[in-house]
Design a protein around this motif. Sequence first.
Motif, PDB file in Angstrom:
ATOM      1  N   ILE A 191       0.857  -1.183   0.000  1.00 61.31           N
ATOM      2  CA  ILE A 191       0.000   0.000   0.000  1.00 61.31           C
ATOM      3  C   ILE A 191       0.894   1.234   0.000  1.00 61.31           C
ATOM      4  CG2 ILE A 191      -1.756   1.295   1.260  1.00 61.31           C
ATOM      5  CD1 ILE A 191      -2.531  -1.466   2.530  1.00 61.31           C
ATOM      6  N   THR A 192       0.780   2.031  -1.044  1.00 58.92           N
ATOM      7  CA  THR A 192       1.523   3.283  -1.136  1.00 58.92           C
ATOM      8  C   THR A 192       0.763   4.397  -0.431  1.00 58.92           C
ATOM      9  OG1 THR A 192       2.457   2.576  -3.244  1.00 58.92           O
ATOM     10  CG2 THR A 192       2.582   4.929  -2.732  1.00 58.92           C
ATOM     11  N   PHE A 193      -0.557   4.434  -0.660  1.00 58.97           N
ATOM     12  CA  PHE A 193      -1.405   5.459  -0.050  1.00 58.97           C
ATOM     13  C   PHE A 193      -2.846   4.969  -0.088  1.00 58.97           C
ATOM     14  CE2 PHE A 193      -4.320   9.052  -0.445  1.00 58.97           C
ATOM     15  CZ  PHE A 193      -3.962   9.804   0.663  1.00 58.97           C
ATOM     16  N   GLU A 194      -3.622   5.343   0.947  1.00 53.64           N
ATOM     17  CA  GLU A 194      -5.061   5.075   0.903  1.00 53.64           C
ATOM     18  C   GLU A 194      -5.806   6.079   1.770  1.00 53.64           C
ATOM     19  OE1 GLU A 194      -6.735   1.499   2.757  1.00 53.64           O
ATOM     20  OE2 GLU A 194      -4.844   1.273   3.841  1.00 53.64           O
ATOM     21  N   PHE A 202     -11.632   7.035  -0.189  1.00 47.46           N
ATOM     22  CA  PHE A 202     -12.123   6.900  -1.565  1.00 47.46           C
ATOM     23  C   PHE A 202     -11.043   6.524  -2.573  1.00 47.46           C
ATOM     24  CE2 PHE A 202     -10.917  11.355  -1.141  1.00 47.46           C
ATOM     25  CZ  PHE A 202     -10.249  11.620  -2.333  1.00 47.46           C
ATOM     26  N   TYR A 203      -9.794   6.355  -2.134  1.00 49.03           N
ATOM     27  CA  TYR A 203      -8.677   6.166  -3.059  1.00 49.03           C
ATOM     28  C   TYR A 203      -7.703   5.154  -2.470  1.00 49.03           C
ATOM     29  CZ  TYR A 203      -4.722   7.658  -6.044  1.00 49.03           C
ATOM     30  OH  TYR A 203      -3.696   7.726  -6.926  1.00 49.03           O
ATOM     31  N   LEU A 204      -7.237   4.226  -3.306  1.00 53.80           N
ATOM     32  CA  LEU A 204      -6.271   3.216  -2.887  1.00 53.80           C
ATOM     33  C   LEU A 204      -5.185   3.107  -3.945  1.00 53.80           C
ATOM     34  CD1 LEU A 204      -5.399   0.817  -1.045  1.00 53.80           C
ATOM     35  CD2 LEU A 204      -6.944  -0.614  -2.418  1.00 53.80           C
ATOM     36  N   LEU A 205      -3.949   3.397  -3.556  1.00 58.97           N
ATOM     37  CA  LEU A 205      -2.797   3.302  -4.448  1.00 58.97           C
ATOM     38  C   LEU A 205      -1.919   2.152  -3.964  1.00 58.97           C
ATOM     39  CD1 LEU A 205      -0.933   4.373  -6.715  1.00 58.97           C
ATOM     40  CD2 LEU A 205       0.002   5.991  -5.037  1.00 58.97           C
ATOM     41  N   LEU A 206      -1.789   1.135  -4.797  1.00 55.51           N
ATOM     42  CA  LEU A 206      -0.978  -0.040  -4.474  1.00 55.51           C
ATOM     43  C   LEU A 206       0.254  -0.075  -5.350  1.00 55.51           C
ATOM     44  CD1 LEU A 206      -3.831  -2.710  -4.342  1.00 55.51           C
ATOM     45  CD2 LEU A 206      -2.837  -1.435  -2.439  1.00 55.51           C
ATOM     46  N   PRO A 232       5.228  -5.867  -5.629  1.00 56.04           N
ATOM     47  CA  PRO A 232       6.260  -6.172  -4.629  1.00 56.04           C
ATOM     48  C   PRO A 232       7.625  -5.543  -4.930  1.00 56.04           C
ATOM     49  CG  PRO A 232       4.960  -8.119  -5.056  1.00 56.04           C
ATOM     50  CD  PRO A 232       4.519  -7.075  -6.066  1.00 56.04           C
ATOM     51  N   ASP A 233       7.977  -5.390  -6.205  1.00 56.93           N
ATOM     52  CA  ASP A 233       9.261  -4.770  -6.544  1.00 56.93           C
ATOM     53  C   ASP A 233       9.196  -3.246  -6.599  1.00 56.93           C
ATOM     54  OD1 ASP A 233       7.910  -4.253  -8.908  1.00 56.93           O
ATOM     55  OD2 ASP A 233       9.189  -5.503 -10.150  1.00 56.93           O
ATOM     56  N   LYS A 234       8.018  -2.693  -6.326  1.00 56.94           N
ATOM     57  CA  LYS A 234       7.758  -1.248  -6.296  1.00 56.94           C
ATOM     58  C   LYS A 234       7.984  -0.553  -7.638  1.00 56.94           C
ATOM     59  CE  LYS A 234       8.597  -0.881  -1.374  1.00 56.94           C
ATOM     60  NZ  LYS A 234       9.302  -0.236  -0.303  1.00 56.94           N
ATOM     61  N   LYS A 235       7.922  -1.297  -8.732  1.00 51.53           N
ATOM     62  CA  LYS A 235       8.136  -0.718 -10.066  1.00 51.53           C
ATOM     63  C   LYS A 235       6.844  -0.306 -10.756  1.00 51.53           C
ATOM     64  CE  LYS A 235      12.508  -2.976 -11.066  1.00 51.53           C
ATOM     65  NZ  LYS A 235      13.247  -3.822 -11.986  1.00 51.53           N
ATOM     66  N   THR A 236       5.706  -0.831 -10.294  1.00 49.51           N
ATOM     67  CA  THR A 236       4.438  -0.560 -10.963  1.00 49.51           C
ATOM     68  C   THR A 236       3.365  -0.264  -9.924  1.00 49.51           C
ATOM     69  OG1 THR A 236       5.068  -2.101 -12.724  1.00 49.51           O
ATOM     70  CG2 THR A 236       2.752  -1.499 -12.598  1.00 49.51           C
ATOM     71  N   ASN A 237       2.482   0.676 -10.250  1.00 43.99           N
ATOM     72  CA  ASN A 237       1.380   1.040  -9.358  1.00 43.99           C
ATOM     73  C   ASN A 237       0.042   0.628  -9.950  1.00 43.99           C
ATOM     74  OD1 ASN A 237       2.902   2.475  -7.340  1.00 43.99           O
ATOM     75  ND2 ASN A 237       3.225   4.033  -8.893  1.00 43.99           N
ATOM     76  N   LEU A 238      -0.917   0.435  -9.074  1.00 42.47           N
ATOM     77  CA  LEU A 238      -2.288   0.128  -9.454  1.00 42.47           C
ATOM     78  C   LEU A 238      -3.187   0.970  -8.554  1.00 42.47           C
ATOM     79  CD1 LEU A 238      -3.981  -1.732 -11.273  1.00 42.47           C
ATOM     80  CD2 LEU A 238      -3.869  -3.451  -9.469  1.00 42.47           C
ATOM     81  N   VAL A 239      -4.145   1.680  -9.152  1.00 43.26           N
ATOM     82  CA  VAL A 239      -4.982   2.613  -8.409  1.00 43.26           C
ATOM     83  C   VAL A 239      -6.443   2.174  -8.458  1.00 43.26           C
ATOM     84  CG1 VAL A 239      -5.816   4.997  -8.304  1.00 43.26           C
ATOM     85  CG2 VAL A 239      -3.455   4.537  -8.954  1.00 43.26           C
ATOM     86  N   PHE A 240      -7.126   2.292  -7.315  1.00 45.06           N
ATOM     87  CA  PHE A 240      -8.561   2.045  -7.212  1.00 45.06           C
ATOM     88  C   PHE A 240      -9.206   3.296  -6.634  1.00 45.06           C
ATOM     89  CE2 PHE A 240      -6.497  -2.038  -7.041  1.00 45.06           C
ATOM     90  CZ  PHE A 240      -7.248  -2.796  -7.921  1.00 45.06           C
ATOM     91  N   LEU A 241     -10.356   3.665  -7.174  1.00 46.82           N
ATOM     92  CA  LEU A 241     -11.044   4.892  -6.804  1.00 46.82           C
ATOM     93  C   LEU A 241     -12.544   4.610  -6.713  1.00 46.82           C
ATOM     94  CD1 LEU A 241     -10.962   8.090  -6.594  1.00 46.82           C
ATOM     95  CD2 LEU A 241     -11.255   8.080  -9.073  1.00 46.82           C
ATOM     96  N   LEU A 242     -13.191   5.124  -5.676  1.00 49.14           N
ATOM     97  CA  LEU A 242     -14.645   4.978  -5.578  1.00 49.14           C
ATOM     98  C   LEU A 242     -15.322   5.728  -6.725  1.00 49.14           C
ATOM     99  CD1 LEU A 242     -15.553   5.408  -1.796  1.00 49.14           C
ATOM    100  CD2 LEU A 242     -15.737   3.342  -3.185  1.00 49.14           C
ATOM    101  N   PRO A 243     -16.379   5.154  -7.300  1.00 50.03           N
ATOM    102  CA  PRO A 243     -17.094   5.853  -8.371  1.00 50.03           C
ATOM    103  C   PRO A 243     -17.871   7.055  -7.841  1.00 50.03           C
ATOM    104  CG  PRO A 243     -18.070   3.681  -7.962  1.00 50.03           C
ATOM    105  CD  PRO A 243     -16.890   3.818  -7.058  1.00 50.03           C
ATOM    106  N   ASN A 244     -18.071   8.004  -8.714  1.00 47.05           N
ATOM    107  CA  ASN A 244     -18.902   9.182  -8.448  1.00 47.05           C
ATOM    108  C   ASN A 244     -18.462   9.997  -7.237  1.00 47.05           C
ATOM    109  OD1 ASN A 244     -20.676   8.492 -10.654  1.00 47.05           O
ATOM    110  ND2 ASN A 244     -21.435   6.863  -9.332  1.00 47.05           N
ATOM    111  N   HIS A 245     -17.173   9.967  -6.950  1.00 47.13           N
ATOM    112  CA  HIS A 245     -16.692  10.746  -5.807  1.00 47.13           C
ATOM    113  C   HIS A 245     -16.618  12.221  -6.191  1.00 47.13           C
ATOM    114  CE1 HIS A 245     -14.253  12.068  -2.410  1.00 47.13           C
ATOM    115  NE2 HIS A 245     -14.772  11.005  -1.802  1.00 47.13           N
ATOM    116  N   PRO A 246     -17.148  13.125  -5.369  1.00 49.31           N
ATOM    117  CA  PRO A 246     -17.199  14.545  -5.731  1.00 49.31           C
ATOM    118  C   PRO A 246     -15.830  15.211  -5.890  1.00 49.31           C
ATOM    119  CG  PRO A 246     -17.918  14.223  -3.456  1.00 49.31           C
ATOM    120  CD  PRO A 246     -17.754  12.860  -4.058  1.00 49.31           C
TER     121      PRO A 246
END
Length: 118
Positions: free
Chosen positions: A21-24, A27-31, A34-48
């Motif tokens: 977990i890089t940040f959360e 409404f937002y999750l940044l993963l 394991p080698d810290k070379k690539t990120n994957l982001v999740f975001l709640l829909p319809n967030h203001p």
Amino acid sequence: MTTDKLAESKAFYTQILNFGITFENEFYLLLHTPDKKTNLVFLLPNHPSQQPLFQEPFNGKGMFLTIEVDVIYEETKKKGVEIVIDIRDEVWGDRHFAIQDPNGIGIDIVRYSEPVTD
């Protein structure tokens, strides 16, 4: 990915695929891989806080991820993850299997190698 399955996505990627977990926040999750070379982001829909371009929820189709790692097939099975495509060797040299995340994204776990020629 815009999804209402933040908790499920977090559990899946951190517990099954060992992402960090890089940040959360609520409404937002940044993963990160394991080698810290690539990120994957999740975001709640319809967030203001987000522009309309980023508010539409993902419909679970038409997307897949390929993760290049040493084959972790047995470890994944021991964790009780459903194997959608069983482990196999392809004629072009890859050895892989596939699972699916809580959002319906297919994940192809691959060890790339040179094709075997006779």
